[in-house]
Design a protein around this motif. Structure first.
Motif, PDB file in Angstrom:
ATOM      1  N   LEU A 128       0.813  -1.215   0.000  1.00  0.00           N
ATOM      2  CA  LEU A 128       0.000   0.000   0.000  1.00  0.00           C
ATOM      3  C   LEU A 128       0.851   1.270   0.000  1.00  0.00           C
ATOM      4  O   LEU A 128       0.328   2.373  -0.130  1.00  0.00           O
ATOM      5  CB  LEU A 128      -0.921   0.019   1.225  1.00  0.00           C
ATOM      6  CG  LEU A 128      -1.985  -1.083   1.309  1.00  0.00           C
ATOM      7  CD1 LEU A 128      -2.736  -0.986   2.621  1.00  0.00           C
ATOM      8  CD2 LEU A 128      -2.942  -0.998   0.131  1.00  0.00           C
ATOM      9  N   GLY A 129       2.173   1.097   0.168  1.00  0.00           N
ATOM     10  CA  GLY A 129       3.062   2.259   0.216  1.00  0.00           C
ATOM     11  C   GLY A 129       3.055   2.956   1.562  1.00  0.00           C
ATOM     12  O   GLY A 129       3.521   4.094   1.668  1.00  0.00           O
ATOM     13  N   LYS A 130       2.559   2.280   2.616  1.00  0.00           N
ATOM     14  CA  LYS A 130       2.516   2.862   3.966  1.00  0.00           C
ATOM     15  C   LYS A 130       3.812   2.517   4.687  1.00  0.00           C
ATOM     16  O   LYS A 130       3.875   1.594   5.507  1.00  0.00           O
ATOM     17  CB  LYS A 130       1.294   2.347   4.736  1.00  0.00           C
ATOM     18  CG  LYS A 130      -0.033   2.553   4.010  1.00  0.00           C
ATOM     19  CD  LYS A 130      -0.301   4.028   3.761  1.00  0.00           C
ATOM     20  CE  LYS A 130      -1.599   4.241   2.995  1.00  0.00           C
ATOM     21  NZ  LYS A 130      -1.842   5.675   2.707  1.00  0.00           N
ATOM     22  N   ALA A 131       4.858   3.258   4.372  1.00  0.00           N
ATOM     23  CA  ALA A 131       6.199   2.918   4.834  1.00  0.00           C
ATOM     24  C   ALA A 131       6.326   2.960   6.355  1.00  0.00           C
ATOM     25  O   ALA A 131       6.985   2.109   6.957  1.00  0.00           O
ATOM     26  CB  ALA A 131       7.216   3.866   4.201  1.00  0.00           C
ATOM     27  N   ARG A 132       5.708   3.945   6.989  1.00  0.00           N
ATOM     28  CA  ARG A 132       5.881   4.100   8.434  1.00  0.00           C
ATOM     29  C   ARG A 132       5.297   2.916   9.203  1.00  0.00           C
ATOM     30  O   ARG A 132       5.931   2.377  10.113  1.00  0.00           O
ATOM     31  CB  ARG A 132       5.226   5.400   8.911  1.00  0.00           C
ATOM     32  CG  ARG A 132       5.435   5.685  10.386  1.00  0.00           C
ATOM     33  CD  ARG A 132       4.788   7.004  10.801  1.00  0.00           C
ATOM     34  NE  ARG A 132       5.346   8.112  10.034  1.00  0.00           N
ATOM     35  CZ  ARG A 132       4.913   9.363  10.127  1.00  0.00           C
ATOM     36  NH1 ARG A 132       3.898   9.656  10.933  1.00  0.00           N
ATOM     37  NH2 ARG A 132       5.467  10.319   9.413  1.00  0.00           N
ATOM     38  N   ILE A 133       4.097   2.497   8.825  1.00  0.00           N
ATOM     39  CA  ILE A 133       3.464   1.369   9.520  1.00  0.00           C
ATOM     40  C   ILE A 133       4.250   0.085   9.291  1.00  0.00           C
ATOM     41  O   ILE A 133       4.501  -0.687  10.224  1.00  0.00           O
ATOM     42  CB  ILE A 133       2.008   1.193   9.031  1.00  0.00           C
ATOM     43  CG1 ILE A 133       1.187   2.439   9.344  1.00  0.00           C
ATOM     44  CG2 ILE A 133       1.361  -0.033   9.686  1.00  0.00           C
ATOM     45  CD1 ILE A 133      -0.216   2.412   8.774  1.00  0.00           C
ATOM     46  N   SER A 134       4.661  -0.143   8.045  1.00  0.00           N
ATOM     47  CA  SER A 134       5.433  -1.338   7.728  1.00  0.00           C
ATOM     48  C   SER A 134       6.758  -1.342   8.478  1.00  0.00           C
ATOM     49  O   SER A 134       7.237  -2.393   8.924  1.00  0.00           O
ATOM     50  CB  SER A 134       5.678  -1.409   6.222  1.00  0.00           C
ATOM     51  OG  SER A 134       6.304  -2.614   5.870  1.00  0.00           O
ATOM     52  N   PHE A 135       7.343  -0.171   8.639  1.00  0.00           N
ATOM     53  CA  PHE A 135       8.601  -0.035   9.373  1.00  0.00           C
ATOM     54  C   PHE A 135       8.426  -0.453  10.836  1.00  0.00           C
ATOM     55  O   PHE A 135       9.249  -1.178  11.398  1.00  0.00           O
ATOM     56  CB  PHE A 135       9.081   1.411   9.289  1.00  0.00           C
ATOM     57  CG  PHE A 135      10.323   1.695  10.080  1.00  0.00           C
ATOM     58  CD1 PHE A 135      11.536   1.138   9.707  1.00  0.00           C
ATOM     59  CD2 PHE A 135      10.292   2.515  11.190  1.00  0.00           C
ATOM     60  CE1 PHE A 135      12.690   1.399  10.425  1.00  0.00           C
ATOM     61  CE2 PHE A 135      11.434   2.779  11.922  1.00  0.00           C
ATOM     62  CZ  PHE A 135      12.641   2.213  11.534  1.00  0.00           C
ATOM     63  N   ILE A 136       7.352  -0.025  11.454  1.00  0.00           N
ATOM     64  CA  ILE A 136       7.084  -0.377  12.856  1.00  0.00           C
ATOM     65  C   ILE A 136       6.921  -1.886  13.001  1.00  0.00           C
ATOM     66  O   ILE A 136       7.482  -2.505  13.916  1.00  0.00           O
ATOM     67  CB  ILE A 136       5.825   0.356  13.364  1.00  0.00           C
ATOM     68  CG1 ILE A 136       6.079   1.860  13.442  1.00  0.00           C
ATOM     69  CG2 ILE A 136       5.408  -0.183  14.743  1.00  0.00           C
ATOM     70  CD1 ILE A 136       4.837   2.678  13.720  1.00  0.00           C
TER      71      ILE A 136
END
Length: 451
Positions: free
Chosen positions: A383-391
């Motif tokens: 989805l391109g949600k880098a911050r959530i995936s990073f967490i």
């Protein structure tokens, strides 16, 4: 746009998941078999010290794979959504950037590792008796760093355009060549761990050549036309931002392996390090089919998110979660019922078998939660949600596992190292549940399509 990409937004989700996940599953299965067969040949041809040397060298290989995965998955996410939105030129530009990022990063890592190889091996927790053996293995592996990184990075790009079969064939070709060459070099030519490394280098070079031929053949939706040394810093940072969680997930595996090796050196010695090498290979093999499901899901999610078909996105995620959880339960059952039988595949040494059996049984106690974690992280990348995936990527390896590895052995000795893994898995799973339940509707709200 090629038919293989157009079908991502038109075919039924079930058939798409099967068409994309099964080839990824098969490719991952074959690669997992390669890792297992490689360890078996080293175990029987060199002994427990050889297995321990491979375990010590693993962090460098993980860093190379992590860097390639960061660029490949980050670029694949943008490419899938660009193709879904009909932006072919953008997709090609991203493709070209990923190639250069993969080449430059792998060369940099190889050069730096060559320069500091001795202190790095010591830092990785190598006992003195396997230092030279580890060095001999790494020196050859590093010569093929570009091939390894290109293969891994470009395989993600191939999957992003919906061509899972080519990605599967790349992994199968490399793995089969590796499995053929391993016994020839290790036992036939008596090259020891150097034979294992040379077999890997040759196999990865052939896999990279296969992928290059695919892109040059015109069968890809993407094109190398206009390819040149053009570095777009802004685009590169965007690719890195999306792929960074994958880098953290895999690079943190290097940090975990180093922490484990140090604790094992203190509380168990070289044999315990070898046991971890065996148990970790089996655990990685168990996880690979789940990664295959996630890789099959990601281009479907990315394409349909880009084309604003959000019902198809939701359906893909639910199906991916279901299949991944079933695979996790199977892995758990096999590891708990047959740990000794699995360990005996790798060695006839009774001490190594006993230690590997205990390590495997305990490490996979929370295996039923792993599928959910992997799919959850892959979802937010697509989805391109880098911050959530990073967490999500940070949770298991860095936030949970490393502190547990440093604390538990002080109270429970060698068993504390093994128990750190299931505890970390359960904690990370709990966080993923909270994140998914609190952010999912927000993702749709951002696109004005709350379901």
């Amino acid at each position: 746009m090629k038919e293989q990409s157009r079908r991502l937004g038109e075919d039924s989700i079930g058939s798409l998941m099967a068409r994309l996940s099964i080839p990824a599953f098969i490719g991952m299965f074959v690669m997992g078999m390669y890792n297992i067969v490689d360890t078996i040949f080293v175990s029987y041809g060199v002994g427990p010290n050889g297995v321990a040397a491979l375990s010590i060298a693993f962090p460098v290989q993980m860093i190379l794979m992590a860097m390639a995965a960061m660029f490949g998955i980050g670029g694949a996410s943008i490419i899938s959504r660009s193709l879904g939105a009909g932006e072919q030129k953008t997709a090609n530009t991203v493709f070209h950037q990923v190639i250069w990022l993969v080449i430059f990063s792998s060369l940099l890592i190889a050069i730096l590792t060559f320069i500091f190889i001795d202190p790095l091996i010591t830092m990785f927790g190598a006992p003195a008796e396997i230092h030279q053996m580890t060095k001999e293995f790494l020196e050859i592996i590093l010569l093929g760093a570009v091939f390894q990184s290109f293969g891994m990075g470009m395989n993600n790009i191939v999957r992003s355009e919906g061509n899972a079969k080519t990605a599967m064939l790349t992994m199968i070709i490399s793995a089969v060549i590796n499995m053929i060459l391993n016994p020839i070099f290790i036992m036939g030519l008596d090259m020891g761990v150097r034979g294992s490394a040379l077999a890997t280098l040759i196999a990865q070079a052939i896999g990279a050549a296969w992928l290059l031929f695919y892109f040059l053949s015109g069968k890809s939706t993407l094109s190398l036309k206009g390819f040149g040394l053009r570095i777009d810093v802004k685009l590169g940072l965007r690719i890195i931002a999306i792929g960074f969680p994958s880098f953290i997930m895999m690079a943190s595996g290097s940090v975990v392996t180093i922490a484990v090796n140090w604790m094992l050196q203190i509380y168990g010695g070289t044999m315990a390090i070898a046991a971890f090498g065996v148990a970790n290979r089996i655990a990685s093999f168990a996880i690979m089919p789940i990664n295959g499901v996630t890789q099959g899901m990601q281009p479907i999610v990315g394409f349909n998110y880009g084309s604003k078909q959000f019902g198809r996105v939701s359906h893909s995620v639910k199906l991916g979660m279901l299949v991944a959880t079933i695979l996790s339960l199977i892995a758990f059952a096999v590891a708990e019922i047959f740990p000794a039988e699995l360990a005996r595949i790798f060695s006839s040494d009774p001490v190594l078998i006993a230690e590997s059996e205990e390590a495997l049984r305990i490490m996979l106690l929370a295996a039923p939660t792993i599928g959910f974690q992997i799919v959850c992280g892959g979802l937010y990348q697509a989805l391109g949600k880098a911050r959530i995936s990073f967490i999500i990527s940070l949770m298991r390896q860095i936030i949970c596992l490393v502190p547990l590895l440093l604390i538990l052995p002080n109270f429970f000795g060698l068993s504390g190292v093994w128990y750190a893994f299931p505890i970390a898995d359960f904690l990370a799973f709990s966080v993923c549940v909270v994140i998914l339940s609190t952010t999912w509707r927000k993702v749709f709200r951002e696109t004005e399509m709350v379901r």
